[in-house]
Scaffold this active site. Structure first.
Site, PDB file in Angstrom:
ATOM      1  N   LYS A 119     123.854  40.652  55.291  1.00 45.44           N
ATOM      2  CA  LYS A 119     123.529  39.221  55.201  1.00 45.44           C
ATOM      3  C   LYS A 119     122.399  38.865  56.160  1.00 45.44           C
ATOM      4  O   LYS A 119     121.449  38.157  55.805  1.00 45.44           O
ATOM      5  CB  LYS A 119     124.760  38.378  55.548  1.00 45.44           C
ATOM      6  CG  LYS A 119     125.885  38.414  54.526  1.00 45.44           C
ATOM      7  CD  LYS A 119     127.036  37.545  55.021  1.00 45.44           C
ATOM      8  CE  LYS A 119     128.232  37.586  54.089  1.00 45.44           C
ATOM      9  NZ  LYS A 119     129.362  36.778  54.619  1.00 45.44           N
ATOM     10  N   GLU A 147     135.840  48.042  51.426  1.00 49.14           N
ATOM     11  CA  GLU A 147     135.437  47.070  52.445  1.00 49.14           C
ATOM     12  C   GLU A 147     136.389  47.127  53.636  1.00 49.14           C
ATOM     13  O   GLU A 147     135.989  46.892  54.774  1.00 49.14           O
ATOM     14  CB  GLU A 147     135.402  45.654  51.860  1.00 49.14           C
ATOM     15  CG  GLU A 147     134.695  44.653  52.768  1.00 49.14           C
ATOM     16  CD  GLU A 147     134.482  43.295  52.119  1.00 49.14           C
ATOM     17  OE1 GLU A 147     133.527  42.609  52.511  1.00 49.14           O
ATOM     18  OE2 GLU A 147     135.274  42.917  51.224  1.00 49.14           O
ATOM     19  N   HIS A 161     136.813  60.001  27.203  1.00 51.15           N
ATOM     20  CA  HIS A 161     135.652  60.487  26.456  1.00 51.15           C
ATOM     21  C   HIS A 161     134.391  60.427  27.317  1.00 51.15           C
ATOM     22  O   HIS A 161     133.279  60.454  26.788  1.00 51.15           O
ATOM     23  CB  HIS A 161     135.483  59.669  25.178  1.00 51.15           C
ATOM     24  CG  HIS A 161     136.665  59.772  24.265  1.00 51.15           C
ATOM     25  ND1 HIS A 161     136.788  60.745  23.294  1.00 51.15           N
ATOM     26  CD2 HIS A 161     137.817  59.057  24.205  1.00 51.15           C
ATOM     27  CE1 HIS A 161     137.939  60.606  22.656  1.00 51.15           C
ATOM     28  NE2 HIS A 161     138.583  59.581  23.199  1.00 51.15           N
TER      29      HIS A 161
END
Length: 545
Positions: free
Chosen positions: A510, A351, A382
């Site tokens: 937004k 960000e 793994h």
């Protein structure tokens, strides 16, 4: 070209990095490499010897920092200069963990005094809740806290609370809600009792869509469970700068904690946003967290570049992204309590430095923020470690591990350490064809089969990593560690000459989200957007594919 890429130092680094020896050869040629390429500060130890670097590399990197006037930019941040130029704001999250006697003036006001007053208010609140003095609407003490936020006001408190689980005082359970997906809050509320639950709403504007939606749903649940509008004040508090909106909601003005424009969300856990942390670990431990971060602040501000831990880490990250083509950086935590840190550092770095223009608006001609990802050891060994070892992409790695465990059970911790250190060695050293072939000698495979399998077992090595150690995970060392990564992020942004403290991509999301929301709620189908957006909106309205 930007001034940065035109500079003599940048050009010298570009040439220099094309002819660096393999790290295996660097270690074989210098028995003191670990000693000379490691440093300690603020309860942390950094081994940066397993990086693609010689003395000349380091000299050029430090020269790049000097050319960018890094030390002056660091001082500017601490002094309250307007370094968030697009929003015309100072960047002073460091003031949140400053010593009480410090004076940091912003617009003629000593903001350290404001911070201290807020911390005192937090301490009184924490004591009232944990002592049982604060009662719910039926006279019962609070047993559960639900923290409602999004972004930094959610991730910071959640990850730190998780990391400091050994320091929980035991009086409370804490739950975190961020996603606007109803499932998130519904699953939490199913387990709670309205009579003993406290909600903390964290939103600077008291209007962030996800946070407000979740808070309104929490209030509706509370009222349906038997609470009244008058009882809301006993079960809801807020961290916000919009006091009128919070009081209109029903929150007592005395139970509203401040937020300031000079603290970005991803740097806010040190403020009253950290109230859930303080409720879980107590105010003394919360202050120890702040103190650890403060010590790293002092180190970052005062240490020479060549001994400065955040500077060294930031420069190496820049080196791999800009001169070795790395597109991502992995954070590997060899401690279960720290398993959430990769996600926190992901938000912090991506960000902050996911930008494509310099401060004067020039398009960059170099890579900026890499993809930050990771997980906990040894699980990743793994899974995705395979890609780091033998994949075609260069992925620098940070390994983080306490030397002492909070749970010293049998051989667990020594095995954990052996895996951590073994991975860093394997990444650096690799395995060449002759070594792989030699391992297969004496097997039942034919010579041709051995030759083929050996090729598959070759690992190039020369994969860079840092190793960060601490004696033990404590509030103080965690504070130092998080501040280390904050400042590492700053270093890169300062050299790239970008604004690490705005987030216009987030703001666009937004804005467009609100526009789409209106269309989803409209009486008629969407027709005015692009065909894909129209199609998706209309499909949602129909409720089926």
């Amino acid at each position: 070209m930007t001034r940065l890429t035109q500079s003599d130092t940048w050009q010298a680094l570009s040439t220099h990095t094309q002819s660096l020896p393999h790290m295996r050869d660097l270690f074989e040629g210098d028995a003191q490499r670990f000693k000379t390429m490691s440093t300690s500060a603020c309860g942390l130890f950094l081994d940066y010897s397993k990086n693609r670097a010689t003395e000349e590399t380091l000299s050029l990197l430090f020269k790049l920092a000097e050319d960018a006037q890094l030390q002056s930019k660091i001082a500017g941040m601490f002094n309250g200069e307007i370094i968030n130029t697009t929003e015309k704001r100072a960047v002073l999250h460091t003031a949140l963990r400053a010593s009480p006697e410090q004076e940091i003036l912003l617009d003629g006001v000593n903001i350290v005094q404001e911070v201290q007053e807020t911390q005192q208010k937090m301490a009184e609140f924490v004591n009232a809740i944990t002592s049982g003095q604060w009662k719910g609407y039926t006279g019962k003490r609070i047993t559960d806290v639900v923290s409602i936020g999004i972004g930094g006001s959610f991730l910071g408190p959640k990850i730190v609370s998780q990391a400091l689980r050994p320091y929980w005082t035991g009086e409370l359970n804490c739950h975190f809600v961020a996603n606007v997906d109803a499932t998130s809050i519904c699953e939490k509320l199913k387990t709670l009792d309205a009579e003993t639950t406290l909600f903390i709403m964290s939103s600077k504007s008291f209007g962030t869509q996800e946070t407000l939606t979740n808070t309104l749903s929490a209030k509706d649940w509370f009222l349906k469970q038997g609470g009244s509008q008058l009882d809301v004040a006993k079960h809801f508090v807020a961290v916000t700068s919009n006091v009128p909106k919070a009081t209109e909601f029903g929150i007592d003005a005395e139970n509203i904690f401040p937020m300031w424009d000079w603290v970005g969300g991803r740097y806010s856990l040190w403020s009253a946003i950290g109230l859930p942390i303080a409720l879980l670990i107590g105010m003394d431990n919360f202050k120890a967290l702040l103190q650890g971060a403060h010590e790293m602040d002092k180190h970052f501000l005062e240490a020479p570049l060549t001994e400065n831990m955040p500077v060294i880490m930031g420069l190496f990250s820049l080196l791999y992204g800009n001169f070795h083509g790395a597109q991502s950086h992995v954070v590997l935590t060899y401690d279960h309590y720290l398993r959430g840190l990769p996600a926190y550092f992901q938000q912090l770095d991506m960000e902050s430095n996911g930008k494509s223009v310099t401060l004067d608006g020039t398009d960059v001609d170099f890579s900026t923020g890499p993809v930050i990802w990771g997980g906990e050891g040894t699980n990743g060994q793994h899974a995705y470690h395979q890609l780091i070892h033998q994949g075609t992409a260069l992925i620098p790695a940070d390994f983080i591990m306490p030397l002492q465990s909070h749970n010293p059970l049998g051989e667990h911790h020594i095995q954990l350490a052996s895996n951590c250190f073994g991975q860093t060695q394997a990444l650096m050293q690799g395995r060449n064809y002759d070594e792989a072939l030699n391992e297969l000698s004496g097997s039942k495979l034919s010579a041709d089969e051995q030759a083929l399998i050996a090729k598959h077992k070759v690992m190039p090595g020369n994969k860079p990593s840092n190793t960060i150690l601490m004696d033990k995970l404590t509030p103080s060392t965690l504070g130092s560690l998080i501040a280390l990564y904050e400042h590492r992020t700053f270093v890169q942004g300062a050299i790239w000459d970008i604004n690490s403290f705005d987030q216009w991509g987030v703001e666009l999301g937004k804005s467009l989200g609100n526009d789409v929301l209106e269309r989803l709620s409209a009486d008629s189908d969407a027709t005015s957007l692009d065909s894909s957006s129209n199609g998706l909106i209309n499909m949602f309205r129909q409720g089926k594919i």
